[in-house]
Write an enzyme that holds these catalytic residues in place. Structure first.
Site, PDB file in Angstrom:
ATOM      1  N   THR A  86      -8.708   4.095  11.851  1.00 22.77           N
ATOM      2  CA  THR A  86      -8.739   5.001  13.163  1.00 22.77           C
ATOM      3  C   THR A  86     -10.296   4.901  13.533  1.00 22.77           C
ATOM      4  O   THR A  86     -10.572   4.852  14.501  1.00 22.77           O
ATOM      5  CB  THR A  86      -8.494   6.516  12.760  1.00 22.77           C
ATOM      6  OG1 THR A  86      -7.293   6.662  12.079  1.00 22.77           O
ATOM      7  CG2 THR A  86      -8.616   7.438  14.004  1.00 22.77           C
ATOM      8  N   LYS A 117       0.831  -1.334   0.148  1.00 23.05           N
ATOM      9  CA  LYS A 117       0.101   0.035   0.062  1.00 23.05           C
ATOM     10  C   LYS A 117       0.871   1.191   0.040  1.00 23.05           C
ATOM     11  O   LYS A 117       1.659   1.629   0.968  1.00 23.05           O
ATOM     12  CB  LYS A 117      -0.672  -0.166   1.368  1.00 23.05           C
ATOM     13  CG  LYS A 117      -1.979   1.460   1.303  1.00 23.05           C
ATOM     14  CD  LYS A 117      -2.246   1.403   2.594  1.00 23.05           C
ATOM     15  CE  LYS A 117      -2.844   2.776   2.719  1.00 23.05           C
ATOM     16  NZ  LYS A 117      -3.256   3.252   4.156  1.00 23.05           N
TER      17      LYS A 117
END
Length: 278
Positions: free
Chosen positions: A226, A111
């Protein structure tokens, strides 16, 4: 007899295939033990790990990789914290070596994040494109974090990105999908002539409804961290995200009804008894 309906169709990203369309990060958790529980409840099969050395260890010096079952999860290394193409390429190669040592099948993918500044954490489009080209040439399957700019997204695909991952909103902001129209255009550009090309929303998810909205727009996957890790109850939120992903994908495949200005009766009017007169 009840008909068994599969929850979701598989997600294919390059040489990888997953039953879950949710990709979950491993950062920001209060403890590695909590992270383990949340990963399980999320249903994710692919998890992303920042491979810069200072991000692999907690305050007690424990390595995050010791808390991840590599026989169960495919690790997607990420270049979080990189601000130049050179640094991102170096970290990607480091991640590949770490995964090779672990025997993880994700050894040749990454990524890619190349950030522009530490305040917004928005990607640097020029450095991101440069790093994509270099990593593709080096044999990587590159999943690229980018803005929701459709033109930049198309350029990254042309550079050989295995998946383009437009942000729903800034990293860790919890604002959800701020510009659904741009996501729709990204999907149009990226899937033109290539309907199976994987487009994944990455960043900004704050709660379960954000995940559902992303999938209902037609994206193939959602990457988040998150929203679970810093929720008031991460365990409940992990399960909520799993259910939201399943609901959103199924709703997209089912096809919503068109929006209308006026009401439309749920019961048919034909054959009903006319109201009495007089």
């Amino acid at each position: 007899m009840a008909v068994a309906v599969p929850i979701v169709d598989p997600l294919r990203i390059g040489s990888h295939v997953f039953s879950s369309r949710l990709i979950v990060g491993t950062g920001k958790y209060a403890t590695f033990e909590l992270m383990q529980q949340c990963l399980e409840l999320s249903g994710a099969e692919c998890i992303t790990v920042a491979v810069r050395r200072e991000r692999l260890y907690d305050r007690q010096g424990r390595n995050i990789l010791d808390f991840i079952d590599t026989s169960r999860y495919t690790i997607l290394p990420n270049t979080a914290g990189c601000y130049t193409a050179e640094d991102a390429v170096r970290v990607a190669r480091l991640g590949r070596e770490i995964l090779r040592e672990l025997g993880n099948p994700g050894a040749n993918w990454v990524k890619l994040e190349v950030l522009g500044d530490p305040k917004t954490l928005l990607p640097d489009p020029i450095a991101t494109l440069e790093a994509t080209e270099r990593l593709v040439a080096d044999g990587f399957e590159v999943l690229v974090y980018t803005t929701d700019d459709p033109v930049v997204a198309r350029r990254l695909k042309q550079a050989g990105a295995t998946s383009v991952m437009p942000a729903g909103s800034p990293i860790g902001s919890g604002q959800g999908i701020l510009n659904p129209n741009n996501i729709r255009i990204c999907l149009e550009y990226l899937k033109d002539g290539d309907p199976d090309y994987p487009v994944i929303v990455d960043a900004g998810v704050g709660t379960a409804s954000d995940v559902t909205i992303a999938f209902e727009l037609g994206v193939d996957g959602v990457l988040l961290n998150t929203g679970i890790a810093l929720a008031q109850d991460p365990l409940k939120m992990a399960r909520a995200m799993r259910l939201a992903a399943e609901a959103g994908r199924l709703a997209y495949l089912a096809g919503r009804i068109p929006k209308k200005l006026y009401a439309s009766a749920s019961s048919p009017l034909e054959g009903t008894i006319a109201p009495a007169r007089g």
